[in-house]
Design an enzyme around this catalytic site. Structure first.
Site, PDB file in Angstrom:
ATOM      1  N   ASP A  67      53.773 -48.231  21.987  1.00 45.59           N
ATOM      2  CA  ASP A  67      52.727 -47.201  22.119  1.00 45.59           C
ATOM      3  C   ASP A  67      51.522 -47.910  22.026  1.00 45.59           C
ATOM      4  O   ASP A  67      51.249 -49.093  21.583  1.00 45.59           O
ATOM      5  CB  ASP A  67      53.018 -46.063  20.891  1.00 45.59           C
ATOM      6  N   ASP A 136      56.466 -39.064   8.105  1.00 48.39           N
ATOM      7  CA  ASP A 136      56.889 -37.607   8.768  1.00 48.39           C
ATOM      8  C   ASP A 136      58.153 -37.694   9.688  1.00 48.39           C
ATOM      9  O   ASP A 136      58.366 -36.836  10.234  1.00 48.39           O
ATOM     10  CB  ASP A 136      55.700 -36.798   9.374  1.00 48.39           C
ATOM     11  N   HIS A 138      58.205 -39.662  12.369  1.00 47.66           N
ATOM     12  CA  HIS A 138      58.062 -40.095  13.676  1.00 47.66           C
ATOM     13  C   HIS A 138      58.809 -41.668  13.968  1.00 47.66           C
ATOM     14  O   HIS A 138      58.361 -42.272  13.090  1.00 47.66           O
ATOM     15  CB  HIS A 138      56.503 -40.055  14.299  1.00 47.66           C
ATOM     16  N   GLU A 143      55.681 -37.414  17.439  1.00 46.24           N
ATOM     17  CA  GLU A 143      55.382 -36.846  16.022  1.00 46.24           C
ATOM     18  C   GLU A 143      56.446 -35.507  16.057  1.00 46.24           C
ATOM     19  O   GLU A 143      57.039 -35.049  16.916  1.00 46.24           O
ATOM     20  CB  GLU A 143      54.014 -36.075  16.149  1.00 46.24           C
TER      21      GLU A 143
END
Ligand code: F6R
Length: 261
Positions: A67, A136, A138, A143
């Site tokens: 990313d 979380d 990801h 996400e």
């Protein structure tokens, strides 16, 4: 999924480096998928050590980053391309021209995302993908709520991820870009071997959900349960919520599957 609970980040880094060393010994032109963030740092340190001692050469390897932030000025020290250059490429014999990142500075971001998918395909796909996991759940910057079939595209970062990454931006969550280009979950799932690294108590709930929870878009990493070859390398604190921790210790600690289990 093989879950290897390790005594230290250094042991995690050594096992991940063992997997890469074995891959490159068999296929010197292997394609690696690289993550940034804190989790792969012990792996990169070990790869650097092995390259400088002559135990390993990455000279024939091609690499693709997971990313990249959108909207950072060119050359910003926290752009993931700059981070990987600083943390890994500068210390090994990887050819910088064969290290690829999504172009977060492109004027046409959807076209840049599509071009990135084509480049991965043209290289023959990723042989071994290193991953971290967000608190979380990801992976990459997919996400919660991301399509489980997604490919490289623009995503918006959650406030939680921006707060988690503020440590790289002088502690200011507002300085963390709002958007990124990230490989999709479908892109990540196409890698032939996935090695996920997680350390510290803050990752324990995400590790529990990704290894033992339901497969759900609310924890994108849980999709890895559907992949045929995932190695989860974690320390004791990241393993703290796992119900089957003692089973994993008995089964995987001594001899991870890539060493012939
Ligand atoms: C980084 C990336 C992210 C991180 C994750 C964990 O390229 O794609 O998914 O792997 O946010 O970050 P750390 O390792 O800093 O806890």
């Amino acid at each position: 999924m093989e879950v290897v609970i390790c005594e230290s980040p250094e042991r995690i880094g050594a096992l991940a480096a063992d997997a890469i060393t074995a891959l490159v010994a068999a296929t010197p032109t292997a394609v690696l998928g690289l993550a940034t963030g804190s989790s792969p740092m012990s792996t990169y340190a070990e790869l650097a050590r092995r390259c400088s001692s002559g135990e390993l050469s990455l000279a024939g390897v091609t690499a693709f980053l997971l990313d990249e932030y959108v909207g950072l000025p060119p050359g910003h020290p926290q752009s993931y391309r700059r981070v990987i250059d600083r943390e890994l490429v500068a210390h090994v014999d990887l050819d910088p021209a064969r290290v690829h990142a999504p172009d977060g500075d492109a004027s046409d971001l959807p076209a840049a995302a599509a071009a990135y998918e084509r480049a991965i395909a043209a290289a023959g796909g990723v042989d071994l993908q290193l991953l971290g996991v967000g608190a979380d759940g990801h992976i990459g910057f997919n996400e919660p709520g991301s399509s489980l079939a997604s490919r490289t595209r623009i995503k918006s970062l959650t406030d939680r991820t921006r707060a988690d990454n503020a440590r790289f931006f002088g502690g200011d969550p507002q300085a963390v870009p709002r958007h990124c280009l990230t490989q999709g979950i479908g892109t990540i799932m196409a890698a032939r071997h996935i090695v996920l690294l997680a350390m510290g108590p803050g990752k324990a709930p995400a590790v529990r959900q990704l290894v033992e929870g339901s497969v759900t878009a609310m924890c994108p990493a849980s999709t890895l349960q559907l992949h045929p070859h995932v190695s989860v390398l974690i320390d004791e604190s990241a393993a703290a919520h796992l119900q089957l921790a003692s089973y994993y210790r008995q089964t995987y600690a001594a001899k991870p599957a890539w060493q012939g289990l």
